[in-house]
Design a protein around this motif. Sequence first.
Motif, PDB file in Angstrom:
ATOM      1  N   PRO A 100       0.797  -1.224   0.000  1.00  0.00           N
ATOM      2  CA  PRO A 100       0.000   0.000   0.000  1.00  0.00           C
ATOM      3  C   PRO A 100       0.836   1.284   0.000  1.00  0.00           C
ATOM      4  O   PRO A 100       1.927   1.343   0.578  1.00  0.00           O
ATOM      5  CB  PRO A 100      -0.811  -0.109   1.293  1.00  0.00           C
ATOM      6  N   ALA A 101       0.316   2.291  -0.694  1.00  0.00           N
ATOM      7  CA  ALA A 101       0.798   3.675  -0.639  1.00  0.00           C
ATOM      8  C   ALA A 101       2.085   3.939  -1.410  1.00  0.00           C
ATOM      9  O   ALA A 101       2.633   5.035  -1.311  1.00  0.00           O
ATOM     10  CB  ALA A 101       0.973   4.128   0.808  1.00  0.00           C
ATOM     11  N   ILE A 102       2.560   3.002  -2.209  1.00  0.00           N
ATOM     12  CA  ILE A 102       3.799   3.267  -2.944  1.00  0.00           C
ATOM     13  C   ILE A 102       3.574   4.339  -3.999  1.00  0.00           C
ATOM     14  O   ILE A 102       4.285   5.350  -4.054  1.00  0.00           O
ATOM     15  CB  ILE A 102       4.341   1.982  -3.593  1.00  0.00           C
ATOM     16  N   ASN A 103       2.575   4.153  -4.857  1.00  0.00           N
ATOM     17  CA  ASN A 103       2.344   5.138  -5.907  1.00  0.00           C
ATOM     18  C   ASN A 103       1.829   6.458  -5.338  1.00  0.00           C
ATOM     19  O   ASN A 103       2.149   7.529  -5.845  1.00  0.00           O
ATOM     20  CB  ASN A 103       1.356   4.596  -6.940  1.00  0.00           C
ATOM     21  N   THR A 104       1.039   6.388  -4.291  1.00  0.00           N
ATOM     22  CA  THR A 104       0.483   7.616  -3.719  1.00  0.00           C
ATOM     23  C   THR A 104       1.489   8.372  -2.871  1.00  0.00           C
ATOM     24  O   THR A 104       1.525   9.610  -2.896  1.00  0.00           O
ATOM     25  CB  THR A 104      -0.754   7.295  -2.867  1.00  0.00           C
ATOM     26  N   GLY A 105       2.323   7.673  -2.106  1.00  0.00           N
ATOM     27  CA  GLY A 105       3.229   8.331  -1.171  1.00  0.00           C
ATOM     28  C   GLY A 105       4.688   8.317  -1.553  1.00  0.00           C
ATOM     29  O   GLY A 105       5.464   9.161  -1.072  1.00  0.00           O
ATOM     30  N   LEU A 106       5.091   7.372  -2.397  1.00  0.00           N
ATOM     31  CA  LEU A 106       6.514   7.268  -2.754  1.00  0.00           C
ATOM     32  C   LEU A 106       6.756   7.429  -4.247  1.00  0.00           C
ATOM     33  O   LEU A 106       7.793   7.015  -4.758  1.00  0.00           O
ATOM     34  CB  LEU A 106       7.083   5.921  -2.283  1.00  0.00           C
ATOM     35  N   ASN A 107       5.800   8.013  -4.940  1.00  0.00           N
ATOM     36  CA  ASN A 107       6.018   8.378  -6.337  1.00  0.00           C
ATOM     37  C   ASN A 107       5.564   9.821  -6.500  1.00  0.00           C
ATOM     38  O   ASN A 107       4.816  10.169  -7.398  1.00  0.00           O
ATOM     39  CB  ASN A 107       5.232   7.445  -7.267  1.00  0.00           C
ATOM     40  N   LEU A 108       6.054  10.664  -5.599  1.00  0.00           N
ATOM     41  CA  LEU A 108       5.626  12.057  -5.558  1.00  0.00           C
ATOM     42  C   LEU A 108       6.081  12.834  -6.782  1.00  0.00           C
ATOM     43  O   LEU A 108       5.406  13.773  -7.213  1.00  0.00           O
ATOM     44  CB  LEU A 108       6.185  12.737  -4.299  1.00  0.00           C
ATOM     45  N   LEU A 109       7.194  12.455  -7.347  1.00  0.00           N
ATOM     46  CA  LEU A 109       7.800  13.238  -8.422  1.00  0.00           C
ATOM     47  C   LEU A 109       7.703  12.557  -9.777  1.00  0.00           C
ATOM     48  O   LEU A 109       8.217  13.083 -10.773  1.00  0.00           O
ATOM     49  CB  LEU A 109       9.287  13.505  -8.098  1.00  0.00           C
ATOM     50  N   GLY A 110       7.041  11.403  -9.836  1.00  0.00           N
ATOM     51  CA  GLY A 110       6.998  10.643 -11.085  1.00  0.00           C
ATOM     52  C   GLY A 110       5.624  10.637 -11.731  1.00  0.00           C
ATOM     53  O   GLY A 110       4.668  11.227 -11.238  1.00  0.00           O
ATOM     54  N   ASP A 111       5.541   9.929 -12.857  1.00  0.00           N
ATOM     55  CA  ASP A 111       4.295   9.784 -13.615  1.00  0.00           C
ATOM     56  C   ASP A 111       3.482   8.649 -12.996  1.00  0.00           C
ATOM     57  O   ASP A 111       3.825   7.475 -13.132  1.00  0.00           O
ATOM     58  CB  ASP A 111       4.632   9.478 -15.086  1.00  0.00           C
ATOM     59  N   LYS A 112       2.394   8.998 -12.341  1.00  0.00           N
ATOM     60  CA  LYS A 112       1.597   7.990 -11.647  1.00  0.00           C
ATOM     61  C   LYS A 112       0.865   7.069 -12.618  1.00  0.00           C
ATOM     62  O   LYS A 112       0.659   5.882 -12.325  1.00  0.00           O
ATOM     63  CB  LYS A 112       0.617   8.666 -10.692  1.00  0.00           C
ATOM     64  N   ASP A 113       0.459   7.586 -13.769  1.00  0.00           N
ATOM     65  CA  ASP A 113      -0.206   6.740 -14.756  1.00  0.00           C
ATOM     66  C   ASP A 113       0.758   5.699 -15.311  1.00  0.00           C
ATOM     67  O   ASP A 113       0.392   4.537 -15.511  1.00  0.00           O
ATOM     68  CB  ASP A 113      -0.774   7.588 -15.900  1.00  0.00           C
ATOM     69  N   ALA A 114       1.988   6.115 -15.562  1.00  0.00           N
ATOM     70  CA  ALA A 114       2.997   5.170 -16.054  1.00  0.00           C
ATOM     71  C   ALA A 114       3.273   4.097 -15.008  1.00  0.00           C
ATOM     72  O   ALA A 114       3.452   2.918 -15.340  1.00  0.00           O
ATOM     73  CB  ALA A 114       4.279   5.910 -16.415  1.00  0.00           C
ATOM     74  N   TYR A 115       3.288   4.493 -13.750  1.00  0.00           N
ATOM     75  CA  TYR A 115       3.506   3.521 -12.675  1.00  0.00           C
ATOM     76  C   TYR A 115       2.368   2.510 -12.628  1.00  0.00           C
ATOM     77  O   TYR A 115       2.592   1.306 -12.498  1.00  0.00           O
ATOM     78  CB  TYR A 115       3.628   4.251 -11.337  1.00  0.00           C
ATOM     79  N   ASN A 116       1.133   2.993 -12.734  1.00  0.00           N
ATOM     80  CA  ASN A 116      -0.027   2.102 -12.686  1.00  0.00           C
ATOM     81  C   ASN A 116      -0.045   1.117 -13.846  1.00  0.00           C
ATOM     82  O   ASN A 116      -0.553  -0.005 -13.714  1.00  0.00           O
ATOM     83  CB  ASN A 116      -1.319   2.920 -12.687  1.00  0.00           C
TER      84      ASN A 116
END
Length: 262
Positions: A100-116
């Motif tokens: 939990p919370a990696i994309n929301t809390g530890l991808n603050l500076l990156g592309d969240k759509d690309a991560y998903n």
Amino acid sequence: MKTIKLTLPLLAITGLALAGCPSDDAPPGQDGSSSGDSTAGSPTTLTTTVDPDSTAGPGTTDDPSATVGESTTTGEEPGPFVFDETPFERYTAVDRMGFPAINTGLNLLGDKDAYNAATPGDDAALMFATNIFESLETLHLGAPGNQTPDNTGLDDDLLAISLSPCVTPPLPMDSCDDQGGPFAIPDTLVIDLDDPAGFPNGRALADPVMDIIFAVLLLDLNEHAVTTFLDLDGDGTLGPSLNPLENDVAFSDSFPYLAPAH
């Protein structure tokens, strides 16, 4: 015209009823029935004439076979479930969450759509490692370029309540990266049946997930327990805590176990 002969076995008693019952001493062949080879109860042949130009066929209401009680079913009935057979490669991931919370809390500076849209394999190839570690540093020390003793980072706030952050000068983030990295990369939630159940070994509904995650990412676990944020006064009894200790509505003890929507 063509002739279709349909044979229908009849019971012996039916044959006798149609032909008339003979007297007890009537000799064979003199009971009013045919004196040929057929006897009462032998198969009776029915002849049906069908127009070759007719659209009648198996399974239709005009099918002659339907007049003799035969089933008109032509195939299996469909089951209760219909599955989409679209090939896997035509799908695109739009969300994912293992730990939990990696994309929301530890991808603050990156592309969240690309991560998903990525996979744990991409995580293991360190595709997002730079974003994750820079975001972790931001949580501790503040935004890059603005890392002063009193800033948007959380370390000064932790020290103010006598909690030791995982930062270790002169390499401030090495300890935090080593401690939090294995939980965040790859983004999966592991279940080891040889270890006790409960987050981060699996996840039960009532597990205090975020309190544990914050401890792993922020605190020096050589000095503090992973449950520190569940017992902030350190008296050994849960509470006061960073987050609520239980759900606002009790979970059910039967499937699907979640509390009713409210």
